[in-house]
Design a protein around this motif. Structure first.
Motif, PDB file in Angstrom:
ATOM      1  N   MET A 153       0.788  -1.221   0.000  1.00 53.92           N
ATOM      2  CA  MET A 153       0.000   0.000   0.000  1.00 53.92           C
ATOM      3  C   MET A 153       0.832   1.289   0.000  1.00 53.92           C
ATOM      4  O   MET A 153       0.545   2.202  -0.779  1.00 53.92           O
ATOM      5  CB  MET A 153      -0.972   0.000   1.184  1.00 53.92           C
ATOM      6  N   PRO A 154       1.878   1.432   0.847  1.00 51.62           N
ATOM      7  CA  PRO A 154       2.661   2.680   0.806  1.00 51.62           C
ATOM      8  C   PRO A 154       3.281   2.958  -0.567  1.00 51.62           C
ATOM      9  O   PRO A 154       3.225   4.084  -1.066  1.00 51.62           O
ATOM     10  CB  PRO A 154       3.736   2.462   1.876  1.00 51.62           C
ATOM     11  N   THR A 155       3.855   1.916  -1.178  1.00 48.30           N
ATOM     12  CA  THR A 155       4.453   2.084  -2.509  1.00 48.30           C
ATOM     13  C   THR A 155       3.393   2.400  -3.544  1.00 48.30           C
ATOM     14  O   THR A 155       3.585   3.287  -4.395  1.00 48.30           O
ATOM     15  CB  THR A 155       5.206   0.796  -2.908  1.00 48.30           C
ATOM     16  N   ALA A 156       2.278   1.691  -3.493  1.00 49.89           N
ATOM     17  CA  ALA A 156       1.211   1.898  -4.474  1.00 49.89           C
ATOM     18  C   ALA A 156       0.619   3.302  -4.367  1.00 49.89           C
ATOM     19  O   ALA A 156       0.365   3.959  -5.386  1.00 49.89           O
ATOM     20  CB  ALA A 156       0.115   0.848  -4.284  1.00 49.89           C
ATOM     21  N   ILE A 157       0.411   3.782  -3.151  1.00 41.90           N
ATOM     22  CA  ILE A 157      -0.164   5.115  -2.969  1.00 41.90           C
ATOM     23  C   ILE A 157       0.792   6.185  -3.466  1.00 41.90           C
ATOM     24  O   ILE A 157       0.377   7.159  -4.119  1.00 41.90           O
ATOM     25  CB  ILE A 157      -0.526   5.335  -1.483  1.00 41.90           C
ATOM     26  N   THR A 158       2.087   6.029  -3.196  1.00 45.64           N
ATOM     27  CA  THR A 158       3.073   7.003  -3.673  1.00 45.64           C
ATOM     28  C   THR A 158       3.084   7.071  -5.194  1.00 45.64           C
ATOM     29  O   THR A 158       3.070   8.167  -5.790  1.00 45.64           O
ATOM     30  CB  THR A 158       4.473   6.637  -3.154  1.00 45.64           C
ATOM     31  N   LEU A 159       3.099   5.919  -5.852  1.00 45.00           N
ATOM     32  CA  LEU A 159       3.101   5.891  -7.311  1.00 45.00           C
ATOM     33  C   LEU A 159       1.786   6.408  -7.882  1.00 45.00           C
ATOM     34  O   LEU A 159       1.771   7.056  -8.937  1.00 45.00           O
ATOM     35  CB  LEU A 159       3.363   4.466  -7.805  1.00 45.00           C
ATOM     36  N   LEU A 160       0.680   6.152  -7.180  1.00 46.86           N
ATOM     37  CA  LEU A 160      -0.614   6.651  -7.644  1.00 46.86           C
ATOM     38  C   LEU A 160      -0.676   8.171  -7.560  1.00 46.86           C
ATOM     39  O   LEU A 160      -1.216   8.829  -8.462  1.00 46.86           O
ATOM     40  CB  LEU A 160      -1.739   6.029  -6.810  1.00 46.86           C
ATOM     41  N   LEU A 178      -1.344  17.419  -8.249  1.00 48.77           N
ATOM     42  CA  LEU A 178      -0.375  16.737  -7.386  1.00 48.77           C
ATOM     43  C   LEU A 178      -0.522  17.185  -5.939  1.00 48.77           C
ATOM     44  O   LEU A 178      -0.528  16.358  -5.016  1.00 48.77           O
ATOM     45  CB  LEU A 178       1.042  17.019  -7.890  1.00 48.77           C
ATOM     46  N   ILE A 179      -0.660  18.494  -5.726  1.00 51.56           N
ATOM     47  CA  ILE A 179      -0.827  19.030  -4.370  1.00 51.56           C
ATOM     48  C   ILE A 179      -2.118  18.503  -3.743  1.00 51.56           C
ATOM     49  O   ILE A 179      -2.137  18.057  -2.584  1.00 51.56           O
ATOM     50  CB  ILE A 179      -0.836  20.568  -4.385  1.00 51.56           C
ATOM     51  N   MET A 180      -3.199  18.542  -4.509  1.00 52.09           N
ATOM     52  CA  MET A 180      -4.499  18.123  -3.989  1.00 52.09           C
ATOM     53  C   MET A 180      -4.510  16.646  -3.611  1.00 52.09           C
ATOM     54  O   MET A 180      -4.949  16.270  -2.521  1.00 52.09           O
ATOM     55  CB  MET A 180      -5.590  18.412  -5.020  1.00 52.09           C
ATOM     56  N   VAL A 181      -4.008  15.795  -4.515  1.00 50.69           N
ATOM     57  CA  VAL A 181      -4.022  14.360  -4.255  1.00 50.69           C
ATOM     58  C   VAL A 181      -3.104  14.016  -3.085  1.00 50.69           C
ATOM     59  O   VAL A 181      -3.426  13.145  -2.265  1.00 50.69           O
ATOM     60  CB  VAL A 181      -3.611  13.584  -5.521  1.00 50.69           C
ATOM     61  N   ASN A 182      -1.987  14.706  -2.976  1.00 50.75           N
ATOM     62  CA  ASN A 182      -1.084  14.458  -1.857  1.00 50.75           C
ATOM     63  C   ASN A 182      -1.734  14.825  -0.521  1.00 50.75           C
ATOM     64  O   ASN A 182      -1.594  14.097   0.467  1.00 50.75           O
ATOM     65  CB  ASN A 182       0.203  15.257  -2.048  1.00 50.75           C
ATOM     66  N   GLN A 183      -2.475  15.940  -0.503  1.00 54.48           N
ATOM     67  CA  GLN A 183      -3.160  16.350   0.724  1.00 54.48           C
ATOM     68  C   GLN A 183      -4.285  15.381   1.086  1.00 54.48           C
ATOM     69  O   GLN A 183      -4.474  15.053   2.251  1.00 54.48           O
ATOM     70  CB  GLN A 183      -3.720  17.767   0.569  1.00 54.48           C
ATOM     71  N   ILE A 184      -5.008  14.918   0.072  1.00 52.62           N
ATOM     72  CA  ILE A 184      -6.079  13.949   0.322  1.00 52.62           C
ATOM     73  C   ILE A 184      -5.500  12.653   0.880  1.00 52.62           C
ATOM     74  O   ILE A 184      -6.028  12.064   1.833  1.00 52.62           O
ATOM     75  CB  ILE A 184      -6.869  13.679  -0.972  1.00 52.62           C
ATOM     76  N   SER A 185      -4.390  12.194   0.280  1.00 60.85           N
ATOM     77  CA  SER A 185      -3.745  10.972   0.758  1.00 60.85           C
ATOM     78  C   SER A 185      -3.244  11.143   2.190  1.00 60.85           C
ATOM     79  O   SER A 185      -3.317  10.213   2.992  1.00 60.85           O
ATOM     80  CB  SER A 185      -2.588  10.600  -0.173  1.00 60.85           C
ATOM     81  N   LYS A 186      -2.743  12.330   2.511  1.00 62.17           N
ATOM     82  CA  LYS A 186      -2.229  12.579   3.856  1.00 62.17           C
ATOM     83  C   LYS A 186      -3.354  12.528   4.890  1.00 62.17           C
ATOM     84  O   LYS A 186      -3.168  12.069   6.015  1.00 62.17           O
ATOM     85  CB  LYS A 186      -1.530  13.933   3.903  1.00 62.17           C
ATOM     86  N   LEU A 230      -6.371  10.852   4.480  1.00 59.99           N
ATOM     87  CA  LEU A 230      -7.022   9.553   4.522  1.00 59.99           C
ATOM     88  C   LEU A 230      -6.102   8.430   4.975  1.00 59.99           C
ATOM     89  O   LEU A 230      -6.563   7.389   5.446  1.00 59.99           O
ATOM     90  CB  LEU A 230      -7.598   9.213   3.140  1.00 59.99           C
ATOM     91  N   SER A 231      -4.799   8.628   4.807  1.00 58.87           N
ATOM     92  CA  SER A 231      -3.839   7.596   5.207  1.00 58.87           C
ATOM     93  C   SER A 231      -2.576   8.276   5.726  1.00 58.87           C
ATOM     94  O   SER A 231      -2.477   9.496   5.760  1.00 58.87           O
ATOM     95  CB  SER A 231      -3.507   6.681   4.022  1.00 58.87           C
ATOM     96  N   GLU A 232      -1.606   7.495   6.097  1.00 63.27           N
ATOM     97  CA  GLU A 232      -0.358   8.026   6.608  1.00 63.27           C
ATOM     98  C   GLU A 232       0.690   8.150   5.499  1.00 63.27           C
ATOM     99  O   GLU A 232       1.854   8.447   5.786  1.00 63.27           O
ATOM    100  CB  GLU A 232       0.192   7.113   7.715  1.00 63.27           C
ATOM    101  N   ASN A 233       0.305   7.944   4.261  1.00 59.66           N
ATOM    102  CA  ASN A 233       1.248   7.961   3.150  1.00 59.66           C
ATOM    103  C   ASN A 233       1.072   9.228   2.333  1.00 59.66           C
ATOM    104  O   ASN A 233      -0.045   9.600   1.962  1.00 59.66           O
ATOM    105  CB  ASN A 233       1.034   6.753   2.254  1.00 59.66           C
ATOM    106  N   SER A 234       2.190   9.906   2.055  1.00 56.94           N
ATOM    107  CA  SER A 234       2.183  11.098   1.209  1.00 56.94           C
ATOM    108  C   SER A 234       3.606  11.360   0.745  1.00 56.94           C
ATOM    109  O   SER A 234       4.566  10.768   1.232  1.00 56.94           O
ATOM    110  CB  SER A 234       1.649  12.315   1.992  1.00 56.94           C
ATOM    111  N   LEU A 235       3.735  12.255  -0.245  1.00 59.59           N
ATOM    112  CA  LEU A 235       5.066  12.567  -0.772  1.00 59.59           C
ATOM    113  C   LEU A 235       5.842  13.475   0.171  1.00 59.59           C
ATOM    114  O   LEU A 235       7.061  13.441   0.204  1.00 59.59           O
ATOM    115  CB  LEU A 235       4.938  13.245  -2.139  1.00 59.59           C
ATOM    116  N   TRP A 236       5.122  14.324   0.913  1.00 58.22           N
ATOM    117  CA  TRP A 236       5.792  15.203   1.876  1.00 58.22           C
ATOM    118  C   TRP A 236       4.854  15.498   3.031  1.00 58.22           C
ATOM    119  O   TRP A 236       3.690  15.234   2.977  1.00 58.22           O
ATOM    120  CB  TRP A 236       6.242  16.520   1.212  1.00 58.22           C
TER     121      TRP A 236
END
Length: 307
Positions: free
Chosen positions: A222-229, A291-299, A301-307
């Motif tokens: 999941m962490p790898t998949a979310i980062t690539l997504l 990219l900013i929006m999806v990263n914030q949403i991922s942050k 909903l989950s503990e995985n994000s680019l930054w």
């Protein structure tokens, strides 16, 4: 002195101790500055009536003239629509490399597994020009493999390469066939880094193969998949130029004209440099916002994000 405050001398001391690593990093940093950041000065062309004779600096300012021109052009809606269709279609196929990695991970490490992985990787190394040439030969309604299969049943084969309705499907699924094996490598590597004791404990507890995949393998990926997504969504409007341009013809132009091919035709073939730069800058800004929006949403909903 507060513990959170770092003295400049301490930082310089760390650089001196690790000078070899910084020396290895230096060429890459220089190349990045020269080829990624320095050319960004050319973005000014999008806001000017650029003339090669005058140069970027001396060309007169045009403001948002070319952005407005693109927004009001008849190509705006069609190019955005075609780009989004191909991008979202490609995004839907994102789980396929994950499923292939899970399947390969369940194979026993023998010759068949190595053979299977090698065969799945090989299409990735076919050049785009050769790939499109193969597609034209195989999908030909008269002499291709598809045409011969249809003729066996006494039916007329559709012209897949010349059909606007089939363009996105042909593009996406040929891309899946070519790159699914290569894209699965990173997921296979993530699975191979797992703790073997987890599988041993699951076996002792009576877990089936499906339970191991569901409760061990998938959470591990999941962490790898979310980062690539996130990265994939960040380039949603950045559909590759080469393959689309090579597949393009007069019959499928209504669904194959995307932002990158339109920029090429306007900028290099028609020499409208400012107009094409404005379109490309618009594309880049939209991708950056996504990219900013999806990263914030991922942050959130989950503990995985680019930054």
């Amino acid at each position: 002195m507060k513990s959170g405050h770092r003295r400049p001398g301490r930082t310089w001391g760390q650089i001196k101790r690790n000078w070899g690593l910084y020396a290895l990093l230096f060429p890459a940093a220089v190349l990045t500055l020269l080829f990624a950041y320095k050319p960004m000065y050319g973005v000014l062309i999008a806001f000017k009536d650029y003339s090669p004779a005058l140069g970027i600096t001396d060309s007169p300012w045009a403001g948002f003239k070319y952005f407005e021109k693109f927004f009001h052009s008849y190509q705006f809606s069609s190019t955005i629509k075609n780009t989004l269709i191909i991008s979202v279609y490609s995004l839907i196929t994102f789980p396929i490399p994950v499923m292939l990695a899970l399947m390969v991970n369940q194979m026993r490490p023998n010759r068949f597994r190595r053979f299977f992985q090698t065969v799945s990787y090989m299409p990735h190394f076919i050049s785009t020009v050769v790939m499109v040439g193969l597609m034209m030969i195989l999908l030909s309604p008269s002499t291709g493999l598809v045409g011969n299969l249809y003729s066996l049943f006494g039916k007329e084969a559709p012209d897949l390469m010349g059909s606007a309705g089939w363009f996105s499907s042909v593009y996406v699924w040929s891309d899946v066939w070519q790159h699914v094996g290569w894209d699965s490598i990173i997921f296979i590597a993530a699975l191979s880094a797992g703790d073997p004791s987890l599988y041993e404990a699951a076996t002792v507890d009576g877990a089936s193969r499906w339970h191991k995949v569901r409760y061990i393998d998938i959470p591990m990926l999941m962490p790898t998949a979310i980062t690539l997504l996130i990265l994939r969504v960040g380039g949603l409007l950045g559909v590759g130029f080469e393959k689309v341009y090579l597949m393009q013809n007069d019959l499928n132009a209504t669904s194959s004209e995307i932002l990158s091919t339109y920029v090429y035709k306007i900028g290099l073939l028609s020499s409208q440099y400012s107009f094409s730069s404005a379109i490309n800058l618009f594309n880049t800004v939209i991708n950056f916002i996504l990219l900013i929006m999806v990263n914030q949403i991922s942050k959130k909903l989950s503990e995985n994000s680019l930054w």
